[in-house]
Structures are given as structure tokens and as C-alpha cells.
Scaffold this motif. Structure first.
Motif, PDB file in Angstrom:
ATOM      1  N   UNK A   8       0.850  -1.191   0.000  1.00 26.96           N
ATOM      2  CA  UNK A   8       0.000   0.000   0.000  1.00 26.96           C
ATOM      3  C   UNK A   8       0.888   1.244   0.000  1.00 26.96           C
ATOM      4  N   UNK A   9       1.313   1.680  -1.183  1.00 27.92           N
ATOM      5  CA  UNK A   9       2.255   2.791  -1.263  1.00 27.92           C
ATOM      6  C   UNK A   9       1.686   4.135  -0.821  1.00 27.92           C
ATOM      7  N   UNK A  10       0.378   4.239  -0.607  1.00 26.26           N
ATOM      8  CA  UNK A  10      -0.226   5.514  -0.232  1.00 26.26           C
ATOM      9  C   UNK A  10       0.030   5.918   1.200  1.00 26.26           C
ATOM     10  N   UNK A  61      -5.198   6.501   2.612  1.00 21.86           N
ATOM     11  CA  UNK A  61      -6.418   6.715   1.828  1.00 21.86           C
ATOM     12  C   UNK A  61      -7.449   5.688   2.287  1.00 21.86           C
ATOM     13  N   UNK A  62      -8.695   5.897   1.920  1.00 23.56           N
ATOM     14  CA  UNK A  62      -9.743   4.942   2.281  1.00 23.56           C
ATOM     15  C   UNK A  62      -9.432   3.560   1.698  1.00 23.56           C
ATOM     16  N   UNK A  63      -8.890   3.521   0.482  1.00 27.80           N
ATOM     17  CA  UNK A  63      -8.546   2.237  -0.142  1.00 27.80           C
ATOM     18  C   UNK A  63      -7.410   1.548   0.600  1.00 27.80           C
ATOM     19  N   UNK A  64      -6.393   2.306   1.004  1.00 29.20           N
ATOM     20  CA  UNK A  64      -5.286   1.726   1.764  1.00 29.20           C
ATOM     21  C   UNK A  64      -5.757   1.226   3.125  1.00 29.20           C
ATOM     22  N   UNK A  69      -7.092  -3.342   6.734  1.00 31.78           N
ATOM     23  CA  UNK A  69      -8.056  -4.121   7.520  1.00 31.78           C
ATOM     24  C   UNK A  69      -8.209  -5.536   6.967  1.00 31.78           C
ATOM     25  N   UNK A  70      -8.244  -5.674   5.649  1.00 29.80           N
ATOM     26  CA  UNK A  70      -8.334  -7.002   5.042  1.00 29.80           C
ATOM     27  C   UNK A  70      -7.117  -7.845   5.417  1.00 29.80           C
TER      28      UNK A  70
END
Length: 81
Positions: A8-10, A61-64, A69-70
Motif C-alpha cells: 500500500x504505497x499511499x 487513503x480509504x482504499x489503503x 483491515x483485510x
């Protein structure tokens, strides 16, 4: 310390958050003061170590955050405990 947000590079450390008093939350499973705390701020999530609340939090970010969490739910960080 274990891996953080692999893939997750963000994620990035920043200075103090723009919101002066973010609503920090930690897992209901946390029985000590050695947990990760999270605070949603707009479309990002701040993350910090509860042992060091004065240090700059990570901003995800929300995606990161969803990916983190996953990975936790999948047990990817068990060896870090």
C-alpha cells in the motif's frame, strides 16, 4: 516492529493532523495500551501507535485503510504480535 501496510504505497507519515482533535478509536479487542488507533478525517484515515500518541500519525487513503483491515483479518500481521 512488524510489517506495515505491505503493498500500500499511499501510506505516509505527516506532521500534526489538520483536525486539532481527531476522534481516535482503537479496537474493542485491545486490552492494553499497545494498540493501533485510527481516526477518520474526511476521505483519509489517520493511524497511530497508542504507546506514542505524540508522534506524527500515518495518513492512509480509504482504499489503503480497507486493504490494511483485510490484511489484518486475513492474519497477515500475526507474527508482529
Amino acid at each position: 516492529m512488524g510489517r506495515l501496510c505491505r503493498g500500500h504505497p499511499g501510506r505516509r507519515a505527516r506532521g500534526p493532523p489538520v483536525t486539532p482533535n481527531p476522534a481516535w478509536r482503537k479496537s474493542s479487542r485491545c486490552a492494553s495500551n499497545t494498540c493501533v488507533e485510527a481516526a477518520p478525517i474526511g476521505d483519509t484515515v489517520l493511524m497511530r501507535d497508542s504507546k506514542h500518541p505524540g508522534q506524527a500519525p500515518l495518513e492512509l487513503s480509504a482504499a489503503d485503510w480497507a486493504g490494511f483491515l483485510e490484511a489484518v483479518q486475513a492474519g497477515d500481521y500475526e507474527e508482529a504480535v
